[in-house]
Design an enzyme around this catalytic site. Structure first.
Site, short mmCIF file in Angstrom:
data_model
loop_
_atom_site.label_atom_id
_atom_site.label_comp_id
_atom_site.label_asym_id
_atom_site.label_seq_id
_atom_site.Cartn_x
_atom_site.Cartn_y
_atom_site.Cartn_z
N LYS A 42 -36.46 86.38 -23.89
CA LYS A 42 -37.82 86.19 -24.36
C LYS A 42 -38.79 87.24 -23.80
CE LYS A 42 -37.06 81.98 -22.92
NZ LYS A 42 -36.98 80.59 -22.52
N GLY A 43 -38.38 87.84 -22.69
CA GLY A 43 -39.31 88.69 -21.94
C GLY A 43 -39.94 89.83 -22.72
N ASP A 99 -37.85 94.15 -21.67
CA ASP A 99 -39.00 94.06 -20.76
C ASP A 99 -38.75 94.83 -19.47
OD1 ASP A 99 -37.00 92.28 -20.00
OD2 ASP A 99 -38.32 90.56 -19.72
N LYS A 130 -36.59 99.05 -12.78
CA LYS A 130 -36.49 98.77 -11.35
C LYS A 130 -35.21 99.41 -10.85
CE LYS A 130 -37.82 94.27 -10.39
NZ LYS A 130 -37.42 92.88 -10.00
N PHE A 151 -40.34 91.28 -7.34
CA PHE A 151 -40.25 90.41 -8.51
C PHE A 151 -41.61 90.40 -9.18
CE2 PHE A 151 -40.04 86.60 -11.06
CZ PHE A 151 -38.78 86.73 -11.62
N VAL A 152 -41.64 90.80 -10.45
CA VAL A 152 -42.92 90.95 -11.14
C VAL A 152 -43.04 89.96 -12.30
CG1 VAL A 152 -43.20 93.38 -10.51
CG2 VAL A 152 -42.00 92.80 -12.62
N ASP A 158 -41.55 86.45 -16.85
CA ASP A 158 -41.84 85.11 -16.32
C ASP A 158 -41.30 84.89 -14.93
OD1 ASP A 158 -39.02 85.08 -17.20
OD2 ASP A 158 -39.13 82.94 -16.76
N ARG A 164 -45.99 84.45 -18.33
CA ARG A 164 -45.68 85.44 -19.38
C ARG A 164 -46.95 85.95 -20.07
NH1 ARG A 164 -40.10 85.49 -20.44
NH2 ARG A 164 -39.02 83.50 -20.27
P1 IMP Z 1 -30.73 92.55 -15.22
O1 IMP Z 1 -29.55 92.03 -15.97
O2 IMP Z 1 -30.65 92.28 -13.75
O3 IMP Z 1 -31.06 94.00 -15.51
O4 IMP Z 1 -31.96 91.65 -15.63
C1 IMP Z 1 -32.65 91.80 -16.76
C2 IMP Z 1 -33.47 90.56 -17.05
O5 IMP Z 1 -33.80 89.83 -15.85
C3 IMP Z 1 -34.78 90.96 -17.66
O6 IMP Z 1 -34.69 91.05 -19.03
C4 IMP Z 1 -35.71 89.87 -17.16
O7 IMP Z 1 -35.70 88.78 -18.06
C5 IMP Z 1 -35.14 89.42 -15.84
N1 IMP Z 1 -35.83 90.06 -14.71
C6 IMP Z 1 -35.39 91.05 -13.91
N2 IMP Z 1 -36.29 91.40 -12.98
C7 IMP Z 1 -37.36 90.61 -13.20
C8 IMP Z 1 -38.65 90.50 -12.56
O8 IMP Z 1 -39.04 91.21 -11.61
N3 IMP Z 1 -39.49 89.56 -13.09
C9 IMP Z 1 -39.15 88.75 -14.13
N4 IMP Z 1 -37.96 88.84 -14.75
C10 IMP Z 1 -37.08 89.74 -14.29
MG MG Z 2 -36.61 86.09 -17.54
#
Ligand code: IMP
Ligand code: MG
Length: 178
Positions: A42-43, A99, A130, A151-152, A158, A164
């Protein structure tokens, strides 16, 4: 809601300016093509709405879901992908709109699914990168901002399905998590 904000990292104005630039770049690089934009819910919903309106091309728009986080802040490494793929990927110029690229686990899984379906091309556009937290070797082609290792929330992102709708990207105070 604003009582819980420790710091605004990227303001509404900064984000808007950067999205204009990214939209121009994508419009130029895909001139003459009809890209298939796939948003990762959803992000992505706020970023997607904004960037898609700055891409001045005939785009097909689709959404998929991917989640690995539950309601915590650390990746579980177990990516749940929800997609019917009742749409054609073969031969299409696909751009995944995300996102945030964090560990890279989610996008690596998605990339695999899409590449199996033989797109003409595949690029990744993420609002935030990140890079310090990367576990999987994945790089985005279009990046809004480099994000510090925090964490943002906001602009679609969210914490436990809240924040959000903040119009900027921010870091929460510790008391927001209790
Ligand atoms: P990854 O698989 O660790 O790259 O995570 C990707 C997903 O984790 C993103 O699409 C977000 O939904 C969530 N996510 C990662 N970091 C953050 C953060 O700092 N704030 C909120 N959601 C995050
Ligand atoms: Mg999320």
């Amino acid at each position: 809601m604003k009582d819980f904000i420790r710091e605004i990292l990227f303001s509404e104005e900064e984000i808007s300016r950067r999205i204009n630039e990214l939209g121009d770049t994508i419009t130029r690089e895909y001139a003459g093509k009809k890209p298939l934009l796939i948003g990762v819910l959803k992000g992505c919903f706020v970023f997607f709405a904004d960037i898609s309106r700055k891409i001045d091309l005939d785009c097909e728009i689709r959404f998929i879901t991917a989640s690995s986080y539950g309601s915590g802040t650390i990746t579980s490494g177990d990516v749940k992908v929800g997609m019917d793929f009742d749409f054609q990927i073969e031969g299409r110029d696909v751009i995944i709109i995300e996102d945030i690229l964090d560990s890279g686990v989610t996008l690596t899984a998605l990339k695999g699914f899409i590449l199996q379906r033989n797109p003409a091309s595949l690029k990744i556009c993420t609002m935030l990168d990140k890079a310090a937290r990367r576990q999987a070797p994945i790089v985005a082609d279009y990046i809004g901002f480099d994000c510090p290792d925090e964490f943002v929330v906001g602009y679609g992102l969210d914490y436990a399905e809240h924040y959000r709708n903040l119009p900027y990207v921010a870091v929460l105070k510790p008391e927001a998590y209790s």
